[in-house]
Write an enzyme that holds these catalytic residues in place. Structure first.
Site, PDB file in Angstrom:
ATOM      1  N   ASN A 157       0.841  -1.196   0.000  1.00  0.00           N
ATOM      2  CA  ASN A 157       0.000   0.000   0.000  1.00  0.00           C
ATOM      3  C   ASN A 157       0.878   1.249   0.000  1.00  0.00           C
ATOM      4  O   ASN A 157       1.644   1.437  -0.947  1.00  0.00           O
ATOM      5  CB  ASN A 157      -1.083  -0.011   1.092  1.00  0.00           C
ATOM      6  N   ASP A 158       0.846   2.092   1.010  1.00  0.00           N
ATOM      7  CA  ASP A 158       1.433   3.434   0.937  1.00  0.00           C
ATOM      8  C   ASP A 158       2.898   3.453   0.491  1.00  0.00           C
ATOM      9  O   ASP A 158       3.722   2.688   1.007  1.00  0.00           O
ATOM     10  CB  ASP A 158       1.396   4.102   2.310  1.00  0.00           C
ATOM     11  N   GLN A 195       4.824   0.248   2.060  1.00  0.00           N
ATOM     12  CA  GLN A 195       4.166  -0.654   2.988  1.00  0.00           C
ATOM     13  C   GLN A 195       3.982  -2.009   2.316  1.00  0.00           C
ATOM     14  O   GLN A 195       3.356  -2.096   1.255  1.00  0.00           O
ATOM     15  CB  GLN A 195       2.813  -0.077   3.398  1.00  0.00           C
ATOM     16  N   TRP A 231      -3.590  -7.040   3.233  1.00  0.00           N
ATOM     17  CA  TRP A 231      -2.921  -6.223   4.247  1.00  0.00           C
ATOM     18  C   TRP A 231      -2.618  -7.041   5.505  1.00  0.00           C
ATOM     19  O   TRP A 231      -3.493  -7.685   6.074  1.00  0.00           O
ATOM     20  CB  TRP A 231      -3.798  -5.034   4.612  1.00  0.00           C
ATOM     21  N   ASP A 285       2.600   8.424  10.480  1.00  0.00           N
ATOM     22  CA  ASP A 285       3.013   8.862   9.143  1.00  0.00           C
ATOM     23  C   ASP A 285       3.884  10.117   9.151  1.00  0.00           C
ATOM     24  O   ASP A 285       3.553  11.128   8.502  1.00  0.00           O
ATOM     25  CB  ASP A 285       1.797   9.090   8.237  1.00  0.00           C
ATOM     26  N   TRP A 312      -9.193   1.783  -0.326  1.00  0.00           N
ATOM     27  CA  TRP A 312      -9.423   0.861   0.783  1.00  0.00           C
ATOM     28  C   TRP A 312     -10.778   0.175   0.709  1.00  0.00           C
ATOM     29  O   TRP A 312     -10.993  -0.840   1.382  1.00  0.00           O
ATOM     30  CB  TRP A 312      -9.276   1.601   2.111  1.00  0.00           C
TER      31      TRP A 312
END
Length: 563
Positions: A147-148, A164, A172, A260, A396
């Site tokens: 992901n990120d 990620q 996830w 973050d 998401w």
């Protein structure tokens, strides 16, 4: 190959498969088992079945837990395998202490689970692409979930992208920093795992800075355990090896959502700033040494969209096109709350004095008006003062369910950010990075699975991408209404989520004269060529769109090559 060699190879393969299960599992109760493994290969290949619940595995060597992970171990079907590096522990054998969390009434007795028969050892793990939807010129992980984007920076001709990553499944879990490098923002090389979970928790999103004074790269990331805290790691080899600080964490809070961190050097302050997400606001800190941080201020109350948690911030100074002015822009990713449901990237334009960010506007502004543009952040230390951004190209609402298995998720094409004025307001400009031009090949008659379409627009325009089985994506520019729309309701496979079929619409700030459309197997990214509108959407067609029909414009299709 001779018959004898074929038989020898087959026997060796069978022996290797059996090696993991030389001893039968020891069933301890209805959801708990031990599996002893005599190490005979580099990897233990774990069979995954995505529909089941995660099993928790503690890897025990010499009576010590050396690693913990969560894996959806196969109950009655194997979707794919993931590699656990067992050589790294240095022992002749190890114990897998496994706790299952599924409902025994539906899964059956654990002694009968398929995973016991399918675990196997190997000295290699095949990452050859097995997915027809894997993009050709977008960054993806070799396998597993992504992901990120995290910790992105440029140094000595190399772009570094951390991300990620779940190394033990394509959904996830087990958040870790993966790592890829590139010299051109197009071709990416997979590097060893950068940061792994530890006693403080999983490794969530963060950033890297190039500390030129001390000739090092410094990473900041969220350690997500019982609480979310901020940690630090240092590299002396240009980001190839990150060594965690011994006295982590460096920043703590009693807030449940505290994550973050994005750090950057502020020349006007002659100090470092750090911005991080806390619930539905951003907090700003300053530091002289990158380790001791002073709280400065918070931003967020009364501004923008607050329908979800604020995440993945970035703060930067940008030039306003055609002027001698510069303004600051704060990026704020939010989930949920996007303009068409789920996750999206909003931004704020204003001023920043190193202590406080002041926003110029009250309206909510989105950087991209598709459904699949999230966790957008920029590279530190990019050349020529550029602000190059990458996004996670998913949402998401359905990211865990998109129709791939070997891997899930890609990054957007790289985009350069700036600012432009329109009717007295200043907005974010988003332009495909110049490196993408190197992919352009010859003009071709019709679209392919990986191409760029340039459309010279003449007033209101309607464009349809379609294939031989009737799947299609409609693109519409309404000059009078100043809007651009993409409809993917009939784009192909939409069955995996009710939230996936969608029509997305963007405001247009000035007349669109030319569009640039990037197509890559499972995605369509559309840009106003002047950088005043961007829209990113995933698509999963049964076959490539091989026909383009345009009214109100002329389309030129370019073959993309060299990937």
């Amino acid at each position: 190959m001779s018959i004898i060699r074929k038989i020898t190879t087959l026997v060796a393969a069978l022996l290797m498969t059996v090696a993991a299960n030389a001893q039968s599992p020891q069933i301890l109760d209805d959801n708990h088992a031990h599996q002893r493994v005599v190490v005979d290969g580099q990897y233990l290949l774990l069979p995954v079945q995505e529909k089941v619940e995660n099993a928790h595995i503690d890897v025990v060597v010499d009576n010590q837990v050396r690693q913990s992970l969560n894996v959806k171990l196969a109950v009655d079907k194997v979707d794919y395998y993931v590699p656990l590096n067992i050589k790294r522990f240095g022992g002749k054998s190890l114990l897998l202490d496994i706790t299952f969390h599924g409902d025994r009434r539906t899964t059956g007795a654990i002694k009968d689970f398929m995973c016991w028969r399918e675990m196997r050892q190997s000295n290699s793990f095949d990452v050859t692409n097995s997915e027809r939807f894997r993009p050709l010129y977008h960054h993806t992980p070799k396998y597993g979930w992504m992901n990120d984007p995290n910790g992105m920076f440029y140094k000595d001709g190399v772009w570094h992208l951390y991300y990620q990553w779940n190394p033990y499944g394509s959904q996830w879990e087990n958040m870790t920093w993966g790592h890829s490098t590139s010299r051109d923002l197009i071709h990416w090389d997979a590097q060893p795992t950068a940061i792994e979970p530890d006693a403080l928790g999983s490794i969530f999103s963060g950033s890297c800075v190039v500390d030129k004074k001390n000739d090092r790269v410094v990473a900041f990331y969220t350690s997500a355990g019982h609480n979310q805290v901020q940690s630090m790691a240092v590299s002396k080899d240009n980001g190839m090896t990150l060594v965690k600080e011994a006295d982590n964490p460096i920043l703590t809070s009693n807030e449940p959502d505290f994550r973050d961190p994005k750090a950057f050097w502020n020349p006007e302050l002659q100090a470092w700033n750090l911005i991080l997400a806390v619930g539905q606001e951003m907090r700003i800190y300053s530091s002289k040494d990158l380790k001791n941080w002073k709280y400065e201020s918070s931003f967020g109350k009364g501004y923008g969209n607050h329908d979800g948690v604020w995440e993945c911030p970035d703060l930067m100074k940008l030039q306003v096109r055609g002027t001698d002015r510069q303004k600051w822009m704060l990026i704020c990713n939010i989930n949920p709350g996007g303009p068409f449901g789920g996750s999206a990237t909003q931004y704020f334009v204003g001023d920043f004095d190193g202590h406080t960010f002041t926003c110029d506007h009250k309206d909510t502004r989105w950087m991209d008006y598709g459904k699949d543009h999230y966790a957008t952040v920029t590279f530190d230390n990019a050349p020529d003062g550029r602000r190059v951004a990458l996004a996670w190209m998913s949402n998401w609402q359905y990211a865990n369910e998109v129709p791939t298995k070997q891997f899930r998720s890609a990054n957007s094409v790289p985009r350069d950010l700036d600012l432009f004025d329109y009717k007295g307001q200043t907005y974010c400009g988003v332009t495909p990075s110049k490196e993408l031009l190197a992919l352009r090949g010859k003009k071709i008659a019709k679209p392919t699975e990986a191409c760029e379409i340039v459309v010279d627009v003449k007033g209101t325009m309607n464009l349809t991408l379609s294939n031989t089985v009737g799947e299609q994506v409609e693109l519409r520019y309404d000059k009078a209404a100043n809007t651009f729309t993409m409809n993917r309701e009939k784009s192909g496979d939409t069955s995996f989520s009710e939230a996936f079929p969608a029509e997305t619409t963007a405001p247009v700030y000035g007349n669109i004269k030319q569009l640039r459309i990037f197509i890559d197997r499972c995605s369509i990214e559309v840009f106003d060529a002047e950088g005043r509108m961007a829209m990113t959407n995933l698509v999963f067609p049964s076959e490539a769109y091989n026909k383009v029909t345009v009214k109100g414009g002329k389309a030129t299709v370019y073959q993309l090559t060299g990937f």
